[in-house]
Scaffold this active site. Structure first.
Site, PDB file in Angstrom:
ATOM      1  N   HIS A 264       0.871  -1.134   0.096  1.00 44.15           N
ATOM      2  CA  HIS A 264       0.065  -0.109  -0.076  1.00 44.15           C
ATOM      3  C   HIS A 264       0.912   1.415  -0.060  1.00 44.15           C
ATOM      4  O   HIS A 264       0.700   2.130  -0.839  1.00 44.15           O
ATOM      5  CB  HIS A 264      -0.870   0.035   1.161  1.00 44.15           C
ATOM      6  CG  HIS A 264      -1.864   1.217   1.513  1.00 44.15           C
ATOM      7  ND1 HIS A 264      -3.352   1.044   0.941  1.00 44.15           N
ATOM      8  CD2 HIS A 264      -1.498   2.256   1.847  1.00 44.15           C
ATOM      9  CE1 HIS A 264      -3.792   2.291   1.206  1.00 44.15           C
ATOM     10  NE2 HIS A 264      -2.919   3.265   1.534  1.00 44.15           N
ATOM     11  N   GLU A 265       1.758   1.360   0.864  1.00 48.16           N
ATOM     12  CA  GLU A 265       2.595   2.482   1.148  1.00 48.16           C
ATOM     13  C   GLU A 265       3.533   2.798  -0.205  1.00 48.16           C
ATOM     14  O   GLU A 265       3.816   3.879  -0.703  1.00 48.16           O
ATOM     15  CB  GLU A 265       3.355   2.570   2.466  1.00 48.16           C
ATOM     16  CG  GLU A 265       2.452   2.458   3.800  1.00 48.16           C
ATOM     17  CD  GLU A 265       1.539   3.359   3.896  1.00 48.16           C
ATOM     18  OE1 GLU A 265       1.483   4.682   3.250  1.00 48.16           O
ATOM     19  OE2 GLU A 265       0.380   3.437   4.269  1.00 48.16           O
ATOM     20  N   HIS A 268       1.623   4.428  -2.847  1.00 49.88           N
ATOM     21  CA  HIS A 268       1.809   5.729  -2.593  1.00 49.88           C
ATOM     22  C   HIS A 268       3.207   6.375  -3.410  1.00 49.88           C
ATOM     23  O   HIS A 268       3.212   7.385  -3.966  1.00 49.88           O
ATOM     24  CB  HIS A 268       1.656   6.002  -1.165  1.00 49.88           C
ATOM     25  CG  HIS A 268       0.175   6.177  -0.728  1.00 49.88           C
ATOM     26  ND1 HIS A 268      -0.740   6.892  -1.320  1.00 49.88           N
ATOM     27  CD2 HIS A 268      -0.344   5.463   0.286  1.00 49.88           C
ATOM     28  CE1 HIS A 268      -1.998   6.585  -0.661  1.00 49.88           C
ATOM     29  NE2 HIS A 268      -1.648   5.723   0.357  1.00 49.88           N
TER      30      HIS A 268
END
Lengths: 500, 500
Positions: A264-265, A268
């Site tokens: 997820h990170e 980003h």
């Protein structure tokens, strides 16, 4: 115009430097800072934020912008220059409404609140956080009033994170998907539950950490321009060109939190690593909005990282890392387990079918807090009641309830809705990607992510913050943000897993 | 006066915040920053340093200081207020001579130089660092000229780190000790060499790290107001009230570097942890000078950490941590080994008898560089020649020679002399402490450091940067900085070890 644009860019570079440095202070506070530095850190962040704010809202900036807005009429409206002026002018218009003293005040309040939240969450002790949250809310209420008149007081908050979006618009989207999501969850609940007990074994930290790094390295995360550190609450932060850092946490008794948070990170970070260097040191060197940002993290976490082809490739590797834990578990069962639908307490660990309900609860609560309909002291009670109404279960303690998210301690109110918007956008994009990259599944099944990343870079990342979210989504997908694609996706995916 | 003092303190708080934040950026660059961020980091530091410099040298600050200097005449000259005005006025007088553009230029040059130095040192490749060092030197030469006329051009550099000290003064002190140190080293060389081979065994990183933490915790290092991280070149940095961080490195094949660097850096941190909170966010929240600072690090590293009573207490603990390595080594032999006198290449690992020669070499080279008598490109050659002349050995490569220190890459020229001054001051202090704390040896022998730390806090730490170094040393010891005590100490200690 050239001279004025150069002058503006110099101001923006200074403002951007100050804000990236402030982000480094925030990163350090979460990852490494000793507790004794809390007060000094708040003062330092206050100084940086005030200086950035003063410079950005100065008369000089205002004059330059007024003149450049006129001059920009002669430019291609989609050129970097025209967009820089437009985006900056909008931010400037908002910023000049906020007095410097309030900027300093926020930095000081939230620096203390962030520390208190960490302690409160560790001890599941809401009352330790309550006075800090009251200050944050009070600040936020005063902040929202600065933008009156607006259609809805919450608009002032939302516009900070999702430029151009209105509260009513978000509520309409949410209302259109809620009943169908609830229906789906009920249908799933009537079926035999999927076994995911094998995800709750002992997974040594170091092995989890290394496997996560292997996965996101394959995605294309550039370690020369980023790093990964351990924190209480995972986040990604962009500290300037060439420095996009992700942070994660590890539970040794549960595989999912670290693995999916890492993807997820990294999602980003991949977005910001794809913004051209020419945009650095200015407001275009950002994602288009938090919702658009979240579409990237969710795309890598869910549409890639919870997909069958992904695990056809990576599961044998995972089995090698954890032979005792997964030697006898089939990939089909693993796939079902990581996609299990069940009400859970923690938003960031929620499955794709229930996740949006966690968000809807927060959006409602924030609006009620802002309007004074709910008092901070009553939050734990109200949280638990509504949580039960939405998800049919009650959090056992506040650490797993109202204290789970870092956002409010940072003063980030108006933020949560962007998570659901991100979910929706991610699938809107995915439908287009599947059409335009017919070999996508095969590539993912071989661990090849370069074509996907190249598509995202070309269609989205390289634009930085040039476009507002609705504009960008329309440009890429042909539609505005809506829940149709997401509902189709949920129905297909969970229909198959649960044989609905 | 009160109103003006408050205004001055507000300015100083802002300037201090910016400089502490810049220090955090430097810490991060050494400890964690990804390589790709080098350029952006330089720009950010440039912005911070420029803003701090502009604010500090502003007309407003000048006016306030002029007025406060008059008003302060009515105050006790040793009061915090009078000293704050005095110290600030002196700094201001120096700062206004430096144009903002040069401040930014330095930050940008040194940020790139710091990265290049790391790479050059790793590959022992001086030519990779050379162009950066040339830029640093060019900047330094221009900087020194800003302060003309001075007795000696190097005075301008020295005054930055050792307020009030003159080059001639330092040279006189150095000249007075050099022949006696050389004589001592020759006398030692004529004796049988001490065996220290057992210090070069395998010592796992984690065990070294934990033992170091145990030692400095016993000293009184406050982990709630500090931390320890791994870097290429150890340092201590003060990031604001409650945040004094030490950094160290570990070699698994040699015990000394990590162990003594940890004590050394903790010594620096203990100094700053002892400065009162009331001085925070201003120029008094610092050590009196780098030499005085170094007296603290050397005191804990050498006078405590290489002493017999210290190891009578800690050696059994070390043996427990490394039973295979030290099980059969007697404490007397360990004591001799860690105090072995022998020419070595690396300054920070040099013994107490040869250390000052490393410094004298650097002081001479810096003066020659500044005056243009030595060119940067010739440095490796000149370094090796002079090193051989002083210490009788030639570094095998530049990593162990001219590239070993981080200082020049940071633009820190004029700094090295402070290390020798620190050595001398540490023993001047120690003679007084031994008189005033008659049970000191017994306490150290029991691992009790609180009385020693309390003495240092009371006599020195609590004054922060109120006094200039000569003033402070005179105040505490009754004499100015000189080498007599140090020579007495060397003669006694090594006379016993080597039976001279």
């Amino acid at each position: 115009m050239d001279k004025e644009l150069t002058q503006l860019k110099e101001i923006l570079a200074e403002v951007d430097d100050l804000s990236r440095v402030s982000a480094l202070l925030g990163w350090d506070q979460q990852a490494y800072m000793p507790k004794g530095a809390t007060e000094a850190r708040g003062q330092q962040m206050g100084t940086l934020d005030r200086l950035g704010h003063e410079r950005f809202t100065s008369k000089e900036t205002g004059k330059l912008l007024a003149s450049l807005q006129k001059a920009a009429k002669g430019l291609d409206p989609d050129s970097d220059e025209a967009r820089l002026v437009k985006v900056t002018a909008k931010r400037h218009e908002r910023a000049v409404k906020v007095p410097s003293a309030m900027v300093v005040e926020k930095a000081e309040i939230t620096s203390l609140a962030a520390q208190a939240w960490q302690e409160a969450r560790a001890g599941s002790n809401f009352s330790h956080f309550q006075p800090h949250l009251e200050k944050v809310l009070d600040w936020t209420q005063r902040f929202a009033k600065l933008f009156a008149p607006v259609d809805h007081p919450y608009d002032a908050l939302l516009d900070e994170y999702e430029p151009g979006m209105k509260t009513r618009e978000v509520q309409a989207i949410f209302n259109s998907i809620r009943p169908k999501q609830v229906e789906l969850i009920k249908a799933v609940a009537a079926k035999l539950q999927v076994d995911e007990s094998f995800l709750h074994q002992n997974f040594p930290e170091k092995s989890q950490w290394e496997f996560g790094r292997e996965v996101v390295s394959a995605f294309g995360f550039d370690w020369e321009r980023g790093r990964e550190d351990k924190v209480t609450h995972p986040f990604m932060t962009n500290l300037g060109y060439g420095d996009q850092r992700i942070t994660t946490r590890v539970y040794e008794d549960y595989l999912n939190p670290h693995l999916f948070a890492t993807m997820h990170e990294a999602g980003h970070a991949l977005y910001e690593q794809g913004i051209p260097k020419e945009m650095a040191r200015g407001p275009l060197y950002n994602g288009a909005s938090l919702g658009v940002h979240e579409s990237q993290s969710r795309l890598w976490e869910n549409l890639v990282g919870r997909s069958k082809p992904f695990w056809n490739h990576f599961y044998p590797k995972l089995q090698k890392v954890f032979p005792e834990q997964f030697g006898k578990v089939k990939v089909e069962d693993f796939y079902k387990a990581i996609n299990r639908v069940a009400p859970s307490y923690i938003r960031v660990e929620a499955d794709e079918a229930t996740y949006n309900l966690h968000i809807m609860l927060r959006l409602e609560l924030e609006i009620d807090l802002l309007e004074g309909k709910v008092a901070v002291k009553d939050l734990p009670k109200v949280w638990n009641e509504r949580f039960n109404a939405y998800l049919g279960v009650t959090p056992p303690d506040d650490a797993k309830g109202v204290l789970q998210d870092v956002h409010w301690s940072y003063g980030l109110m108006g933020y949560f809705a962007t998570y659901t918007l991100g979910n929706l956008i991610s699938v809107q994009l995915w439908e287009v990607i599947q059409r335009e990259l017919p070999d996508l599944e095969k590539q993912i099944g071989k661990g090849e992510f370069a074509p996907l990343l190249a598509w995202l870079r070309e269609k989205m990342h390289r634009h930085g913050a040039k476009y507002e979210p609705q504009e960008l989504v329309q440009k890429i997908t042909g539609s505005k943000i809506n829940g149709d694609a997401y509902l189709r996706y949920l129905k297909t995916k969970f229909g198959e897993i649960y044989k609905l």
